[in-house]
Design a protein around this motif. Sequence first.
Motif, PDB file in Angstrom:
ATOM      1  N   ASN A   1       2.973  -9.368  -3.692  1.00 50.77           N
ATOM      2  CA  ASN A   1       1.684  -8.664  -3.686  1.00 50.77           C
ATOM      3  C   ASN A   1       1.819  -7.368  -2.919  1.00 50.77           C
ATOM      4  N   MET A   2       0.922  -6.445  -3.229  1.00 47.92           N
ATOM      5  CA  MET A   2       1.018  -5.122  -2.617  1.00 47.92           C
ATOM      6  C   MET A   2      -0.311  -4.763  -1.954  1.00 47.92           C
ATOM      7  N   VAL A   3      -0.223  -4.174  -0.766  1.00 46.60           N
ATOM      8  CA  VAL A   3      -1.410  -3.647  -0.075  1.00 46.60           C
ATOM      9  C   VAL A   3      -1.265  -2.134   0.000  1.00 46.60           C
ATOM     10  N   PHE A   4      -2.279  -1.446  -0.455  1.00 47.19           N
ATOM     11  CA  PHE A   4      -2.215   0.014  -0.510  1.00 47.19           C
ATOM     12  C   PHE A   4      -2.980   0.623   0.657  1.00 47.19           C
ATOM     13  N   GLN A   5      -2.700   1.910   0.892  1.00 47.16           N
ATOM     14  CA  GLN A   5      -3.460   2.647   1.898  1.00 47.16           C
ATOM     15  C   GLN A   5      -4.937   2.676   1.503  1.00 47.16           C
ATOM     16  N   HIS A   6      -5.170   2.986   0.228  1.00 44.90           N
ATOM     17  CA  HIS A   6      -6.549   3.004  -0.256  1.00 44.90           C
ATOM     18  C   HIS A   6      -6.794   1.712  -1.019  1.00 44.90           C
ATOM     19  N   TYR A   7      -6.983   0.647  -0.239  1.00 47.74           N
ATOM     20  CA  TYR A   7      -7.242  -0.671  -0.803  1.00 47.74           C
ATOM     21  C   TYR A   7      -8.549  -0.571  -1.551  1.00 47.74           C
ATOM     22  N   ALA A   8      -8.608  -1.108  -2.761  1.00 46.43           N
ATOM     23  CA  ALA A   8      -9.856  -1.061  -3.506  1.00 46.43           C
ATOM     24  C   ALA A   8     -10.453  -2.460  -3.542  1.00 46.43           C
ATOM     25  N   LEU A   9     -11.482  -2.671  -2.721  1.00 49.54           N
ATOM     26  CA  LEU A   9     -12.197  -3.947  -2.777  1.00 49.54           C
ATOM     27  C   LEU A   9     -13.323  -3.814  -3.798  1.00 49.54           C
ATOM     28  N   PHE A  10     -13.733  -4.935  -4.384  1.00 47.83           N
ATOM     29  CA  PHE A  10     -14.861  -4.890  -5.321  1.00 47.83           C
ATOM     30  C   PHE A  10     -16.152  -4.825  -4.516  1.00 47.83           C
ATOM     31  N   PRO A  11     -16.896  -3.717  -4.616  1.00 44.07           N
ATOM     32  CA  PRO A  11     -18.076  -3.567  -3.739  1.00 44.07           C
ATOM     33  C   PRO A  11     -19.196  -4.556  -4.061  1.00 44.07           C
TER      34      PRO A  11
END
Length: 390
Positions: A90-100
């Motif tokens: 799995n990958m974690v990004f700087q700009h993690y996109a969570l579902f708002p």
Amino acid sequence: MLSGDCPLVATPVSDVQFRNVTKRYGSVTAVSGIDLAVPPAAFVALLGPSGCGKTTCLRMIGGFEQPSEGQVLIRGADMAGVQPYRRPVNMVFQHYALFPHLNVEENISYGLRQARPRLAARDIHFRADEALAMVRLAGYGQRKVHELSGGQQQRVALARAIVNKPTVLLLDEPLAALDKKLRTDMQIELQNLQRELGITFVLVTHDQEEALSMSDLVCVMNGGRIVQLGQPNAIYNEPADLFVAGFVGKTNLLSGKVAGNFVDAVDVVLANGTVIPARKNTPLAMGEAVSVSVRPEAVRLVPPRQDGLEGTIANRIFLGSTIEYAIQVPGIGILLASASHSGDALFAPGQIASIAFNPNAPMAFAGTKNNEITQRERNHAEIISGRPAD
Ligand code: ADP
Ligand code: MG
């Protein structure tokens, strides 16, 4: 490494392995001939300046990019043609996109709910709770994403990435957007998390302090290649070349020429005629242009004496546990010295001091590179000496 006389001991399979991997985008070669074997359950940092190919390496492990040449293996299995969602990664990004529009638990368990065969609802709930506890957000499952701080959202992204127990966790500059205090806290938490989970973390960062302080193994990259792979102390104390010496940690780089050549040392004559001894880790020729790297903590200021280097204290910066001096040395430029202020005598700006190096500290490397001094040190040097700093 296996030694020849114990053939029954199996080599641990690397969690991640690159075999002669090259990645080209059209005419751009992003990554070139990379060989790397990450030991199981290691915390490894890919460290290097922007554009050196770190993210490309991570994306090839994740399966978002395919190598142009060579192989990427996970736990010994060739990943060619394996889709990202089929990889144990799995990958974690700087700009993690969570579902708002989803709450925290729904965000974390999103992937688990897509799993086939289906998981029982209570198992999904249990695993989400477990992951939340791991990132110190127990009890936050029903919160809306927008009710969390930036740091908490980053932890939700982490929980989402560990909830399905990957073999490898990929982190692409995950802390770059956080403020300094939060970043330091998260660095410690990430280390703890990696130990608790016992899985391999591959962290991409351009921040050398972060790489040195967090990881077991640092892979320094430059121009699409690995220039050094080693434990943090080896990277810092035994840099492989001039690039690593200048990129990792603060150092003084003094240009000169080889004036005496021995098995693993040289005498270097500096621009102002001073000759200093230095270690070398590659062959150097008589007369060859070299840079001598000396860490600020290996530079000592002593009362003026006849021989050696001498300079004017241009600036003194109090840093809490240490004091950093910028010293204007005629014909050489600015040298930085870092002193622990308990034992060392204090020098004041404007004072003249002689400069001594700790034995074996200076290291000579082929090539020349300018000392990177900060604008603040430059300004102070100009004020003290009345002329522009070299
Ligand atoms: P880093 O993460 O170390 O900053 P990257 O791996 O993102 O570096 O990029 C390495 C090089 O490859 C850079 O020169 C970059 O411009 C180039 N590159 C990366 N992705 C692409 C792409 N999709 N298309 C073209 N060039 C790319
Ligand atoms: Mg990047």
